[in-house]
Scaffold this motif. Structure first.
Motif, PDB file in Angstrom:
ATOM      1  N   ASP A 110      -5.752  -1.635  -5.171  1.00  0.00           N
ATOM      2  CA  ASP A 110      -5.197  -2.202  -3.936  1.00  0.00           C
ATOM      3  C   ASP A 110      -6.225  -3.127  -3.301  1.00  0.00           C
ATOM      4  O   ASP A 110      -7.209  -2.666  -2.717  1.00  0.00           O
ATOM      5  CB  ASP A 110      -4.800  -1.063  -2.990  1.00  0.00           C
ATOM      6  CG  ASP A 110      -3.906  -1.539  -1.853  1.00  0.00           C
ATOM      7  OD1 ASP A 110      -3.685  -2.759  -1.747  1.00  0.00           O
ATOM      8  OD2 ASP A 110      -3.442  -0.685  -1.075  1.00  0.00           O
ATOM      9  N   GLU A 111      -5.992  -4.413  -3.401  1.00  0.00           N
ATOM     10  CA  GLU A 111      -6.897  -5.432  -2.866  1.00  0.00           C
ATOM     11  C   GLU A 111      -8.366  -5.154  -3.206  1.00  0.00           C
ATOM     12  O   GLU A 111      -9.214  -5.081  -2.330  1.00  0.00           O
ATOM     13  CB  GLU A 111      -6.741  -5.548  -1.336  1.00  0.00           C
ATOM     14  CG  GLU A 111      -5.304  -5.861  -0.946  1.00  0.00           C
ATOM     15  CD  GLU A 111      -5.168  -6.350   0.484  1.00  0.00           C
ATOM     16  OE1 GLU A 111      -6.154  -6.856   1.041  1.00  0.00           O
ATOM     17  OE2 GLU A 111      -4.054  -6.236   1.016  1.00  0.00           O
ATOM     18  N   GLN A 171      -6.888   0.841  -0.733  1.00  0.00           N
ATOM     19  CA  GLN A 171      -7.372  -0.235   0.121  1.00  0.00           C
ATOM     20  C   GLN A 171      -8.470   0.290   1.047  1.00  0.00           C
ATOM     21  O   GLN A 171      -9.467  -0.366   1.278  1.00  0.00           O
ATOM     22  CB  GLN A 171      -6.204  -0.793   0.944  1.00  0.00           C
ATOM     23  CG  GLN A 171      -6.526  -2.066   1.685  1.00  0.00           C
ATOM     24  CD  GLN A 171      -5.269  -2.695   2.265  1.00  0.00           C
ATOM     25  OE1 GLN A 171      -4.201  -2.088   2.275  1.00  0.00           O
ATOM     26  NE2 GLN A 171      -5.385  -3.914   2.748  1.00  0.00           N
ATOM     27  N   SER A 211       0.827  -1.204   0.000  1.00  0.00           N
ATOM     28  CA  SER A 211       0.000   0.000   0.000  1.00  0.00           C
ATOM     29  C   SER A 211       0.859   1.251   0.000  1.00  0.00           C
ATOM     30  O   SER A 211       0.553   2.239  -0.671  1.00  0.00           O
ATOM     31  CB  SER A 211      -0.931   0.005   1.215  1.00  0.00           C
ATOM     32  OG  SER A 211      -1.798  -1.087   1.155  1.00  0.00           O
TER      33      SER A 211
END
Ligand SMILES: Nc1ncnc2c1ncn2[C@@H]1O[C@H](COP(=O)(O)OP(=O)(O)OP(=O)(O)O)[C@@H](O)[C@H]1O
Ligand SMILES: Nc1ncnc2c1ncn2[C@@H]1O[C@H](COP(=O)(O)OP(=O)(O)OP(=O)(O)O)[C@@H](O)[C@H]1O
Ligand SMILES: [Mg+2]
Ligand SMILES: [Mg+2]
Lengths: 380, 261, 292, 380, 261
Positions: B173-174, B89, B47
């Protein structure tokens, strides 16, 4: 049956706006949509307060003159409250508003009486000074990342103190500066910032016996005080700004979550600085309006107005934590506050009870506002 | 400088937070039409890395080139202007604001001339609805607050937004962690589409299968350092899985539970 | 030089420096300091706060001044601190309020006028002018010295008196006075407790209501604007306590006391003095300078 | 080299406490651990203010008598500030503290002068009244889910108004009630709530010429005012409560995230009600201390104290949004505020400039506090 | 009433939020030593269901039995006292508070007698460190604020806490979504251990592999209704996946991307 399976995060502490999926509920949905606006509760509160006074106060309170009389202080408070509401939605406080009124009043007075500038120039210069001071406030908050509460609190004291020092310096020892009205001329600029508007209309109405007159034939209300027009105008512009413009979206975003907003490309610091400048300019506007109206300024102008402005904004549905609220709510909040504080004079209650009533009415208005909103939105 | 410089290239990127060293020399490049998967354990610095690319953090040292030209972003806005769109995220959304307002936040289309410039919210609503439909979510009321959406739907808003505004590079991000099976498929399909349009994609995930399904190259981070970059044909899914976790111990658990992780 | 003349003289009152009344007192203090060539310091709590005021007196005592001037709006709360000053051998003069307890607490003398008495005189004068129903416009309800002015007014006036609580804001005061006039048509007398704050907006309100001449407006203290209204006949009088003297004289006395050991033998009444139409013109300029 | 790979969420807007993994950094870690406490910044601010006054003020300011003189107002403010800090940590505000001081002062005065109860009973009864009022505040906030800002604001007005009405009723028209001190006897209860303690010690010190005396031989300081002891005691108890007890954990949790706390089994509503009651009782304590000390009460007692208490708590490092802060920080915050407001009277500055200095000093103290904390924790 | 009544049993549970119907008749039971997986698309009502079991929401109608006895929880505390420990999807942690304080929040062990009752923080720190170690996270400083942990670590704290205090039933809402491969394995292993100790577990996940790895029975929710409950030997992993997503369309995507979802 309502058939809803749209997912909804748990958000019970914040105003939940539910989602109606079934087409059969469309009408309800529209009503809900109107009623869930933060300002509607404030309007309900206003209705409650009005009903209370209709049943207890002297009838002159709701005569034309009486309404103007309520709206005048409400207008001045309201201009501050709307600016404070925008700033609160943007996630910050400005406790220096009240002192700013005193200080910009002094600055304006000095421009008029000491430098002898024409009114328009003096007004423009006052706004510039206010904007700079607001910008300083904002920059300190942004650069130091201190809470704006404490930074503007310092300016509450500093500006209040400077107003006193400046007044004594400018007048040679007095805490009141007078003669500003007399020296500021009578041109169209003055018309915009003081006195009453729509005088022709009211004169015509009086001539046709549509509104009350004094025994000597002049109407009891010669026109709408310009401060009320400024108040309404500012409320409209602020509402448009919040709901329809890019800047409005940025204000909500900056107050809702400054980090998330920044990450999405919102220039949060610029937005906040702008809001601080706007608030200071609103204070300057109130200062100019009152100074021209009263013809004088003194060291106690605007005392505790920051407090009242925040109260009005909160009554109007602004969240103290930022990111939620409306300008129209603050508009109604200021009127509620003005009506309660003036209205008691029209009733037969012992004036010693003034503050008790003020507090009780505020609480009632807010409770009612809250009750209505919850009923309507089904929020528990 | 070659004609086909990578869309994004970083060399030896270092990022300190006070005394904490989050990244200690990471190199990476993303080309046009390529999905680069960024893998690594919790806290590896994924991140942090992509926030540096997105202009949230400023790198402590190291080179950062966009299309071969060195850049320094001072704010996420700069990155957006350079055509780098990011799904964070933590999503970067304002719960109290409506879906539409969140969708267009920071990039509101305006019409009219200066003092009366309006945001065209009708157009915005239409776009939002359409883009959300594309990702498989039927937003009946784009005025609904984002906070009232479920985690999965919120993720979809963030993804749709990034895709809509992503000019050159899309960073995710994810994105699939909170999504159901259907939505996950949709997102992976989406990534696939985006790649075909010629954009570069950086895709972070803990799910090796998701990574392997769409990734062209895999960069594995470990404790702030690049552990290596592998093309899809250089590495098997099992190897990749081991690299992501750090090996041995995992094997045991995985077997115990029937190799299902 | 000042130090050799006998150190400094500290004035502790309950009125803030930005209060129009007290700023005149402060100007008197400063002038006396200059004239007598002594250092003077004016101190007051930020609001009407007796606890804070007693602490300010304590702070003054710690600095061992050559003299101490205090106002005594609440004898109970200030007794301990004033007695401590006396015990420390500091000459104390009381001013403005507290004439009744001044001697008992060990002050050398009192300069000033009792607030109740001033109110009573104003009330009697307004009654004499034909007033039957009055309102007392109080911009700081709970400030004991202001409450006492209203109390005196209602005693001297005899007729029906209601207190109108207002804020410091001229627009608010004007609206409330207007509202009071509208709600009760029998009101014929308005006494404001501060000229600049409450007096001027009251005059404006009466004008707005079209009752100029029918409603008599009077005020405590003076401001140039209000005096102008008196001169123009829109208001009847201003009660002048000559508070400049309340600041000037005690400092002068204490300075002389430090220098030559002199001290007058009794209390000095500084007022009240009603400024009516005839006298108003002369004092406008002085008022604008913060002397009256 | 520092070698840290422990993951850390992005928390740049909140006080970030970093984690040092390498054993070689243990000493730094310990220092950091001490310095990152919220109160340390306040201590730094206090140091700055002290240095300022050491260089500008009359030397008598830091004599024994001078220090007592600074601590007396600080103590009264501080008791309120500590309670306000606990409440703020618990996520709520109480704007009615100042009015509560006036109202409970009146109640206490009435118990003494009208009913003639013995002092102990009167004190106990006053605390009961305060606790009930605090409980009402809390229950309204909890049941209506309105912001405590607006609810307690209503009580600010209501209680202030009731104090006025009550005073006039009890005294037959005056806004000041005197003679409470005289009627409350001189027993041991009174010793606890008024006057000075440790008189023997100070007498002995004076007799041995260790502390200053008046010309007549009595020591300039006859003892430590009991309010200072209450202040210190309350700070210690509150710190213990926050840091070492279950209730303390619940307070942090309730203020940090009421929903999360509730889901984890924390009785959030009970905690908040308790805090409101505690705050009201702290106001009652201050009322009793000042009324017994002054022997009188009036309608303006405690005016704006709610404001000052919040300022002191914020200077002491409390977050306005709740969940973070300390009692010791509020302790130092109150001393800073007291020192600045009393300290200026020891300097040569003209009192017209008082507010300017107050504001500037507050800002400086907070800026310095912030600067130190950031330097130490490496936060940017 | 049989001797071996299920630990938790709900029958026809209905939950309305104002005019929104989140659950419209869900039945479910969890037995001792059993892992019951709760599956379903985004917004199916999984979180709402388990929040009702955990005492956060009160059911609108329906029966709720714990060990055969009907119960009504008025607060999460009641559920905790009845031995039901929950890891919420949004974790229920206070970012500004330390790991230890979060770990013991609401259930602090006290020592000493009344007015001087202390929380034994040394003991708490030790327990926290130990429990976190068990789940594979090395918390060097249990005083560190939870907000400074990475998403994965935070999840681990919540799980460790629930396990530590879980007397009878452990409810986990998407515990593995933010976790890396190693941590995920650890959590699954953990669930396995907990089951062996005789506790009942309700495990919510979108990852069919995680579900199949540890689950004994699978309940699939769809739009607030139970779609069915299946024992592990009754259903294949592919079938389960299709049930979770709703079928056809998915197949296509999955194939297109190489069947890797
Ligand atoms: N506080 C609430 N107010 C109104 N409706 C709610 C609330 N909480 C949940 N709902 C409703 O419950 C339904 C299910 O939401 P829930 O969070 O239980 O989904 P979920 O199955 O956990 O989804 P996900 O997999 O995305 O976490 C949604 O349709 C939503 O409308
Ligand atoms: N704002 C910050 N302040 C201090 N340290 C930080 C900050 N942000 C990140 N870090 C550090 O960066 C390192 C990596 O964190 P990061 O969030 O990038 O991990 P991640 O790989 O995204 O983990 P996850 O898979 O759990 O999301 C951590 O060791 C942490 O200490
Ligand atoms: Mg991450
Ligand atoms: Mg869920």
């Amino acid at each position: 049956m309502v058939n809803t399976t749209q997912p909804t995060a748990d958000l019970s502490s914040a105003p939940v706006i539910e989602k109606i999926q079934d087409e059969r509920l469309k009408e309800v949905s529209l009503l809900t949509k109107i009623m869930r606006r933060p300002e509607l509760g404030a309007l309900a509160g206003l209705a409650l307060v009005t009903i209370f006074f209709l049943s207890t106060a002297d009838s002159s309170m709701f005569s034309l003159a009486g309404v103007m009389n309520i709206l005048s202080p409400a207008a001045q408070l309201g201009i501050l409250a709307i600016a404070a509401a925008l700033l609160m939605i943007g996630g910050e406080f400005d406790l220096s508003i009240g002192s700013m009124v005193a200080f910009t009043g002094l600055v304006f007075g000095c421009f008029i009486t000491l430098t002898g500038w024409p009114l328009l120039l003096a007004i423009a210069a006052t706004f510039v000074v206010a904007a700079i001071l607001g910008g300083v406030n904002g920059q300190i908050v942004i650069r130091t990342r201190l809470p704006s509460f404490i930074v503007t609190l310092a300016f509450l004291f500093i500006l209040r103190g400077l107003s006193l020092v400046g007044l004594k310096w400018a007048t040679g020892g007095s805490t009141q500066m007078r003669g500003i009205g007399a020296q500021s001329g009578e041109d169209w600029v003055r018309e915009i910032f003081s006195g009453t508007a729509l005088e022709g209309l009211f004169g015509w109405l009086a001539a046709h016996d549509l509104i009350a007159k004094f025994p000597n034939g002049t109407p009891t209300v010669t026109g709408v005080p310009v401060s009320i027009l400024w108040f309404i105008g500012f409320a409209l512009v602020a509402t448009w700004l919040l709901l329809r413009t890019r800047a409005g979206n940025w204000i909500f975003a900056a107050g809702g979550d400054a980090n998330a907003a920044r990450n999405s490309g919102v220039p949060v610091d610029r937005v906040k600085t702008g809001l601080f400048m706007l608030t200071a300019c609103a204070a300057a506007l109130v200062a100019i309006l009152t100074v021209l109206d009263a013809g004088s300024t003194d060291a106690r102008r605007g005392f505790q107005k920051e407090f009242e402005a925040i109260i009005a904004a909160v009554i109007g549905g602004c969240l103290l934590t930022g990111g939620y609220g409306s300008a129209i709510g603050a508009f109604f909040g200021a009127i509620i506050f003005g009506m309660v504080s003036i209205g008691l004079t029209y009733t037969r209650f012992d004036s010693d009870w003034f503050q008790v009533f003020l507090g009780a009415m505020l609480l009632l208005a807010v409770l009612f506002n809250n009750f209505i909103r919850r009923k309507v939105t089904g929020e528990r | 400088m070659e004609t086909q410089a990578p869309l994004i290239e970083i060399r030896n990127l270092v990022k300190h937070f006070g005394s904490v060293i989050a990244l200690s020399g990471v190199s990476l490049s993303v080309h046009r039409g390529e999905v680069m998967c960024l893998l690594g354990d919790n806290g590896a610095g994924k991140s942090t890395l992509i926030k540096t690319l997105a202009g949230v953090h400023r790198p402590t040292s190291g080179d950062f080139l966009v299309e071969g030209k060195p850049v320094t972003f001072t704010s996420p806005r700069d990155a957006l202007d350079a055509g780098i769109a990011t799904v964070y995220q933590d999503l970067a959304m304002i719960p109290l604001m409506s879906v539409t307002r969140n969708f267009f936040m920071g990039r509101e289309p305006v019409k009219g001339f200066w003092p009366f410039r309006n945001v065209d919210f009708d157009h915005c609503d239409a776009v939002t609805r359409e883009e959300m439909q594309k990702i498989g979510i039927d937003v009946r009321d784009p005025h609904q607050a984002v906070g009232t959406l479920s985690g999965g739907e919120r993720q979809c808003v963030a993804i749709a937004r990034a895709v809509y505004f992503g000019a050159k590079v899309l960073i995710l991000d994810e994105p699939t962690s909170a999504l159901g099976v259907a939505q996950t498929s949709m997102v992976l399909k989406y990534i696939h589409q985006v790649r075909q349009k010629g954009l570069g994609v950086i895709f972070i995930t803990h799910n090796v299968r998701h990574a392997y399904a769409v990734g062209d190259r895999f960069t594995v981070l470990n404790r702030g350092k690049t552990l290596g970059t592998y093309a899809k044909d250089e590495i098997q899914i099992e190897e990749l899985q081991n690299l992501m976790a750090g090996g041995k111990e995992l094997q045991a658990v995985s077997e115990e539970l029937g190799g299902m992780v | 030089a000042a130090q050799q003349q006998g150190g400094r003289i500290i004035v502790v009152t309950h009125g803030q420096a930005n209060d129009p009344f007290w700023s005149v007192v402060k100007n008197g203090v400063a002038e006396a300091g200059k004239d007598m060539n002594v250092q003077v310091d004016y101190r007051a709590p930020e609001t009407f706060d007796m606890v804070a005021m007693s602490q300010l007196i304590d702070a003054a005592v710690n600095q061992k001044p050559a003299g101490l001037v205090v106002s005594i709006p609440d004898a109970s709360a200030l007794t301990a601190s004033i007695q401590k000053a006396v015990a420390a051998g500091i000459p104390v003069i009381s001013m403005n309020s507290g004439s009744d307890v001044s001697k008992k607490l060990g002050a050398m003398l009192h300069v000033g006028q009792d607030e109740v008495e001033a109110g009573r005189i104003a009330g009697a004068k307004l009654k004499e002018m034909g007033g039957k129903t009055g309102i007392c416009v109080n911009q700081e309800v709970g400030n004991v010295s202001l409450d006492l002015r209203c109390k005196g007014f209602s005693e001297g006036f005899g007729g029906k008196v209601t207190v109108l609580p207002v804020s410091n804001d001229p627009t608010d005061i004007r609206a409330k006075v207007k509202a009071a006039l509208a709600a009760d048509g029998s009101i014929d007398t308005i006494l404001a407790l501060g000229a600049g704050t409450a007096g001027e907006p009251s005059v404006a309100a009466v004008k707005d209501a079209g009752k100029t001449g029918n409603v008599r407006v009077a005020t405590f203290d003076m401001s140039a604007g209000f005096l102008k209204s008196v001169a123009d006949g829109e208001a009847v009088f201003a009660i002048d306590q000559q508070q400049y003297l309340q600041g000037y004289l005690p400092v002068a006395f204490l300075a002389l006391n430090a220098k030559y050991g002199l001290m007058p033998g009794g209390n000095v009444p500084s007022g009240p003095n009603l400024i009516t139409k005839e006298k108003a013109g002369q004092v406008i300029e002085l008022s604008a300078k913060g002397i009256r």
